[in-house]
Enzyme design. Sequence first.
Site, PDB file in Angstrom:
ATOM      1  N   PHE A   1     109.166   8.791  83.531  1.00 43.66           N
ATOM      2  CA  PHE A   1     109.622  10.167  83.712  1.00 43.66           C
ATOM      3  C   PHE A   1     110.239  10.413  85.087  1.00 43.66           C
ATOM      4  O   PHE A   1     110.668  11.534  85.381  1.00 43.66           O
ATOM      5  CB  PHE A   1     108.465  11.151  83.477  1.00 43.66           C
ATOM      6  CG  PHE A   1     107.272  10.956  84.391  1.00 43.66           C
ATOM      7  CD1 PHE A   1     107.231  11.542  85.648  1.00 43.66           C
ATOM      8  CD2 PHE A   1     106.191  10.173  83.990  1.00 43.66           C
ATOM      9  CE1 PHE A   1     106.143  11.366  86.487  1.00 43.66           C
ATOM     10  CE2 PHE A   1     105.091   9.998  84.829  1.00 43.66           C
ATOM     11  CZ  PHE A   1     105.073  10.596  86.083  1.00 43.66           C
TER      12      PHE A   1
ATOM     13  N   ARG B   1      94.481  23.513  92.317  1.00 42.86           N
ATOM     14  CA  ARG B   1      94.693  22.600  91.178  1.00 42.86           C
ATOM     15  C   ARG B   1      94.091  23.185  89.900  1.00 42.86           C
ATOM     16  O   ARG B   1      94.695  23.126  88.827  1.00 42.86           O
ATOM     17  CB  ARG B   1      94.061  21.230  91.452  1.00 42.86           C
ATOM     18  CG  ARG B   1      94.776  20.378  92.461  1.00 42.86           C
ATOM     19  CD  ARG B   1      96.049  19.753  91.977  1.00 42.86           C
ATOM     20  NE  ARG B   1      95.865  18.739  90.951  1.00 42.86           N
ATOM     21  CZ  ARG B   1      96.842  17.960  90.504  1.00 42.86           C
ATOM     22  NH1 ARG B   1      98.078  18.070  91.006  1.00 42.86           N
ATOM     23  NH2 ARG B   1      96.637  17.071  89.568  1.00 42.86           N
TER      24      ARG B   1
ATOM     25  N   THR C   1      98.303  18.853  83.922  1.00 40.45           N
ATOM     26  CA  THR C   1      99.728  18.559  84.097  1.00 40.45           C
ATOM     27  C   THR C   1     100.546  18.986  82.880  1.00 40.45           C
ATOM     28  O   THR C   1     101.634  19.548  83.027  1.00 40.45           O
ATOM     29  CB  THR C   1      99.911  17.041  84.347  1.00 40.45           C
ATOM     30  OG1 THR C   1      99.103  16.679  85.464  1.00 40.45           O
ATOM     31  CG2 THR C   1     101.358  16.694  84.625  1.00 40.45           C
TER      32      THR C   1
ATOM     33  N   HIS D   1     103.790  22.756  91.355  1.00 39.22           N
ATOM     34  CA  HIS D   1     103.195  21.550  91.939  1.00 39.22           C
ATOM     35  C   HIS D   1     102.101  21.979  92.901  1.00 39.22           C
ATOM     36  O   HIS D   1     102.256  22.972  93.623  1.00 39.22           O
ATOM     37  CB  HIS D   1     104.248  20.750  92.718  1.00 39.22           C
ATOM     38  CG  HIS D   1     103.632  19.713  93.603  1.00 39.22           C
ATOM     39  ND1 HIS D   1     103.266  18.472  93.147  1.00 39.22           N
ATOM     40  CD2 HIS D   1     103.237  19.767  94.910  1.00 39.22           C
ATOM     41  CE1 HIS D   1     102.689  17.801  94.135  1.00 39.22           C
ATOM     42  NE2 HIS D   1     102.671  18.553  95.220  1.00 39.22           N
TER      43      HIS D   1
ATOM     44  N   TYR E   1     107.973  12.436  95.679  1.00 39.76           N
ATOM     45  CA  TYR E   1     107.471  11.818  94.452  1.00 39.76           C
ATOM     46  C   TYR E   1     107.501  10.286  94.515  1.00 39.76           C
ATOM     47  O   TYR E   1     107.552   9.631  93.474  1.00 39.76           O
ATOM     48  CB  TYR E   1     108.280  12.325  93.251  1.00 39.76           C
ATOM     49  CG  TYR E   1     107.858  13.723  92.797  1.00 39.76           C
ATOM     50  CD1 TYR E   1     106.534  14.007  92.436  1.00 39.76           C
ATOM     51  CD2 TYR E   1     108.786  14.764  92.724  1.00 39.76           C
ATOM     52  CE1 TYR E   1     106.149  15.279  92.025  1.00 39.76           C
ATOM     53  CE2 TYR E   1     108.401  16.042  92.300  1.00 39.76           C
ATOM     54  CZ  TYR E   1     107.083  16.284  91.950  1.00 39.76           C
ATOM     55  OH  TYR E   1     106.695  17.536  91.525  1.00 39.76           O
TER      56      TYR E   1
ATOM     57  N   LYS F   1     108.305  25.473  91.049  1.00 42.26           N
ATOM     58  CA  LYS F   1     109.410  24.591  90.664  1.00 42.26           C
ATOM     59  C   LYS F   1     110.617  25.392  90.168  1.00 42.26           C
ATOM     60  O   LYS F   1     110.517  26.606  89.938  1.00 42.26           O
ATOM     61  CB  LYS F   1     108.895  23.609  89.611  1.00 42.26           C
ATOM     62  CG  LYS F   1     107.858  22.610  90.158  1.00 42.26           C
ATOM     63  CD  LYS F   1     107.331  21.709  89.046  1.00 42.26           C
ATOM     64  CE  LYS F   1     106.418  20.613  89.579  1.00 42.26           C
ATOM     65  NZ  LYS F   1     105.893  19.767  88.482  1.00 42.26           N
TER      66      LYS F   1
ATOM     67  N   GLU G   1     102.164  15.808 102.202  1.00 47.42           N
ATOM     68  CA  GLU G   1     103.178  16.704 101.620  1.00 47.42           C
ATOM     69  C   GLU G   1     103.524  17.905 102.508  1.00 47.42           C
ATOM     70  O   GLU G   1     104.696  18.293 102.583  1.00 47.42           O
ATOM     71  CB  GLU G   1     102.686  17.225 100.266  1.00 47.42           C
ATOM     72  CG  GLU G   1     102.644  16.141  99.209  1.00 47.42           C
ATOM     73  CD  GLU G   1     102.083  16.629  97.882  1.00 47.42           C
ATOM     74  OE1 GLU G   1     102.190  15.892  96.902  1.00 47.42           O
ATOM     75  OE2 GLU G   1     101.530  17.756  97.832  1.00 47.42           O
TER      76      GLU G   1
ATOM     77  N   ARG H   1      99.793  26.885  84.131  1.00 51.03           N
ATOM     78  CA  ARG H   1     100.631  26.033  83.284  1.00 51.03           C
ATOM     79  C   ARG H   1     100.478  26.392  81.805  1.00 51.03           C
ATOM     80  O   ARG H   1     101.456  26.381  81.054  1.00 51.03           O
ATOM     81  CB  ARG H   1     100.317  24.566  83.558  1.00 51.03           C
ATOM     82  CG  ARG H   1     100.934  24.088  84.884  1.00 51.03           C
ATOM     83  CD  ARG H   1     100.385  22.764  85.325  1.00 51.03           C
ATOM     84  NE  ARG H   1     101.179  22.149  86.395  1.00 51.03           N
ATOM     85  CZ  ARG H   1     100.803  21.078  87.062  1.00 51.03           C
ATOM     86  NH1 ARG H   1      99.642  20.493  86.790  1.00 51.03           N
ATOM     87  NH2 ARG H   1     101.568  20.575  88.011  1.00 51.03           N
TER      88      ARG H   1
ATOM     89  N   ASN I   1     106.664  22.265  83.934  1.00 51.12           N
ATOM     90  CA  ASN I   1     105.297  22.783  84.102  1.00 51.12           C
ATOM     91  C   ASN I   1     105.114  23.683  85.323  1.00 51.12           C
ATOM     92  O   ASN I   1     104.002  23.882  85.807  1.00 51.12           O
ATOM     93  CB  ASN I   1     104.277  21.642  84.075  1.00 51.12           C
ATOM     94  CG  ASN I   1     104.438  20.686  85.229  1.00 51.12           C
ATOM     95  OD1 ASN I   1     105.348  20.823  86.043  1.00 51.12           O
ATOM     96  ND2 ASN I   1     103.543  19.716  85.321  1.00 51.12           N
TER      97      ASN I   1
HETATM   98  P1  IDP Z   1     100.638  16.819  88.653  1.00 46.93           P
HETATM   99  O1  IDP Z   1     101.885  17.616  88.960  1.00 46.93           O
HETATM  100  O2  IDP Z   1      99.698  17.583  87.751  1.00 46.93           O
HETATM  101  O3  IDP Z   1      99.957  16.284  89.881  1.00 46.93           O
HETATM  102  P2  IDP Z   1     101.610  14.106  88.164  1.00 46.93           P
HETATM  103  O4  IDP Z   1     100.998  13.131  87.217  1.00 46.93           O
HETATM  104  O5  IDP Z   1     101.441  13.875  89.639  1.00 46.93           O
HETATM  105  O6  IDP Z   1     101.088  15.573  87.768  1.00 46.93           O
HETATM  106  O7  IDP Z   1     103.153  14.182  87.818  1.00 46.93           O
HETATM  107  C1  IDP Z   1     104.059  14.846  88.679  1.00 46.93           C
HETATM  108  C2  IDP Z   1     105.011  15.678  87.856  1.00 46.93           C
HETATM  109  O8  IDP Z   1     105.817  14.790  87.062  1.00 46.93           O
HETATM  110  C3  IDP Z   1     104.361  16.601  86.819  1.00 46.93           C
HETATM  111  O9  IDP Z   1     103.937  17.839  87.376  1.00 46.93           O
HETATM  112  C4  IDP Z   1     105.479  16.790  85.846  1.00 46.93           C
HETATM  113  O10 IDP Z   1     106.460  17.725  86.346  1.00 46.93           O
HETATM  114  C5  IDP Z   1     106.123  15.409  85.834  1.00 46.93           C
HETATM  115  N1  IDP Z   1     105.595  14.556  84.763  1.00 46.93           N
HETATM  116  C6  IDP Z   1     104.440  13.866  84.761  1.00 46.93           C
HETATM  117  N2  IDP Z   1     104.278  13.181  83.625  1.00 46.93           N
HETATM  118  C7  IDP Z   1     105.384  13.452  82.893  1.00 46.93           C
HETATM  119  C8  IDP Z   1     105.817  13.035  81.586  1.00 46.93           C
HETATM  120  O11 IDP Z   1     105.155  12.275  80.865  1.00 46.93           O
HETATM  121  N3  IDP Z   1     107.021  13.527  81.160  1.00 46.93           N
HETATM  122  C9  IDP Z   1     107.787  14.369  81.914  1.00 46.93           C
HETATM  123  N4  IDP Z   1     107.409  14.779  83.139  1.00 46.93           N
HETATM  124  C10 IDP Z   1     106.228  14.333  83.610  1.00 46.93           C
HETATM  125 MG    MG Z   2     100.506  14.819  91.253  1.00 47.96          MG
END
Ligand code: IDP
Ligand code: MG
Length: 149
Positions: free
Chosen positions: A57, A85, A91, A115, A49, A9, A126, A102, A112
């Site tokens: 968010f 993963r 996350t 992805h 997304y 990212k 994707e 992370r 974080n």
């Molecule tokens: P993942 O990346 O671990 O699969 P997801 O739940 O799919 O997690 O969320 C996608 C991305 O959205 C996360 O990697 C993070 O960058 C962002 N994200 C998810 N939840 C939050 C939040 O509560 N606050 C801010 N950003 C978030």
């Molecule tokens: Mg995800």
Amino acid sequence: MERTLVILKPDTVQRGLVGVITSRLEQRGIKLVGLKLLQISAELAARHYAVHKGKSFYEGLIHYITSSPVVVQCWEGKRVIEVVRRTCGSTNPTDADLGTIRADFGVEIGRNLIHASDGADTAAYEIPLYFTEAELVAWDRAVDCWINE
Ligand code: IDP
Ligand code: MG
């Protein structure tokens, strides 16, 4: 063989962590089959997304992922989706286990670093968003027999 999509990212690129984070993945023994630097457009971010549209968010996430260039990678290997993963960690970097990308490089869920596709269907959706079939390289790796039995 299974494939997965990784995005390093904008924070990873801006912080000069592309090499060290890519090394973490290489060291697992999985194989890189696609790689490029690009700026994600608002349209592409919305497609990527789409599953998160409407969440609190979402707007911040779209802003983050489109704010600066990213490095996208396609990795191949046995159970590579799960391998990557688990290498990334949870996350939220604060909840992620030490030793994961992370946790070791981040402190905030909104920054974080990486992805990774979360399942076979997601990877199938994707990968073509970023790579044509011709851009994914099938190649023989000399050390494969020392990584995969
Ligand atoms: P993942 O990346 O671990 O699969 P997801 O739940 O799919 O997690 O969320 C996608 C991305 O959205 C996360 O990697 C993070 O960058 C962002 N994200 C998810 N939840 C939050 C939040 O509560 N606050 C801010 N950003 C978030
Ligand atoms: Mg995800």
